[in-house]
Design a protein around this motif. Sequence first.
Motif, short mmCIF file in Angstrom:
data_model
loop_
_atom_site.label_atom_id
_atom_site.label_comp_id
_atom_site.label_asym_id
_atom_site.label_seq_id
_atom_site.Cartn_x
_atom_site.Cartn_y
_atom_site.Cartn_z
N LYS A 19 -47.84 -21.04 93.29
CA LYS A 19 -49.24 -21.38 92.77
C LYS A 19 -50.09 -21.47 94.15
CE LYS A 19 -47.50 -23.84 88.58
NZ LYS A 19 -47.34 -25.26 88.03
N ILE A 20 -49.87 -21.94 95.08
CA ILE A 20 -50.73 -22.38 96.12
C ILE A 20 -51.11 -20.54 96.39
CG2 ILE A 20 -51.05 -22.91 98.52
CD1 ILE A 20 -49.51 -25.58 97.69
N LEU A 21 -50.06 -19.77 96.84
CA LEU A 21 -50.29 -18.47 97.41
C LEU A 21 -51.29 -17.81 96.21
CD1 LEU A 21 -49.62 -16.72 99.43
CD2 LEU A 21 -47.68 -15.80 98.00
N LEU A 22 -51.01 -17.99 95.00
CA LEU A 22 -52.08 -17.23 94.00
C LEU A 22 -53.18 -17.75 94.23
CD1 LEU A 22 -52.01 -15.09 91.64
CD2 LEU A 22 -51.40 -17.10 90.21
N ILE A 23 -53.49 -19.01 94.39
CA ILE A 23 -54.85 -19.54 94.46
C ILE A 23 -55.44 -19.24 95.83
CG2 ILE A 23 -56.28 -21.82 94.95
CD1 ILE A 23 -54.10 -23.01 93.08
N LEU A 24 -54.86 -18.85 96.83
CA LEU A 24 -55.26 -18.61 98.10
C LEU A 24 -55.88 -17.13 97.91
CD1 LEU A 24 -52.88 -20.63 100.64
CD2 LEU A 24 -55.50 -20.94 100.09
N ILE A 25 -54.98 -16.30 97.54
CA ILE A 25 -55.01 -14.88 97.02
C ILE A 25 -56.51 -14.78 96.16
CG2 ILE A 25 -54.51 -12.69 96.10
CD1 ILE A 25 -51.69 -13.65 96.97
N ASN A 26 -56.61 -15.48 95.40
CA ASN A 26 -57.74 -15.47 94.34
C ASN A 26 -59.06 -15.92 95.11
OD1 ASN A 26 -56.77 -14.40 92.21
ND2 ASN A 26 -56.01 -16.58 91.31
N LEU A 27 -59.10 -17.03 95.91
CA LEU A 27 -60.08 -17.40 96.75
C LEU A 27 -60.40 -16.29 97.86
CD1 LEU A 27 -59.53 -21.43 97.58
CD2 LEU A 27 -61.24 -20.18 96.22
#
Length: 187
Positions: A19-27
């Motif tokens: 989830k953290i990785l997905l959030i960082l990619i979206n940011l």
Amino acid sequence: MQFKIITQHIIGGKMYKRKILLILINLSFLCASLKYDSVKVGISESLGVFGLISMDFKLSNISNENDVFYFTMGTLPLPIFGGAGFTYKKYFNIFEIDPISNTFIKPYISTTIFSSYIMGPSDSPAKTYIMGTLGFGADFSIIKINTTSINIQTGVFTQYNFSEREIFESPSDQPEIWPAINIKISQ
């Protein structure tokens, strides 16, 4: 039984990291599509202590010279806590101090709604909060070299924690007003 608990903890930890990785990619994609505006070092009126080093990305399609909208994100030098959110800043008249050096003061009022995080110990998830700020201040132009400007911003702000339904405590505790002072480097 013990094996089942350990397995669930490991699987849950992998999901949390995903989830953290997905959030960082979206940011990253979001920031790539926005126009970089400035970097601030110090306590800003937008993220407060959650962004001692922060970056502002101007939303140019809805901003004008005096009404500016930003996507703001920041952290400590060590990413123990930080935040990201949207800032609206209303600039007022420019007061020129020295016409020879083009030094000016530009007062403003700003408000930010952002999500903050505080990292916990390695075995517990980060705590997140939805917060808002209201700040008043002035932008002091110091140096302009080619297209890069270096300004000092000073003012005061207050933060409200919507998640906990309380005003975020300040160092003075009464009347819960934080000082804002930072160096702003902009293009």
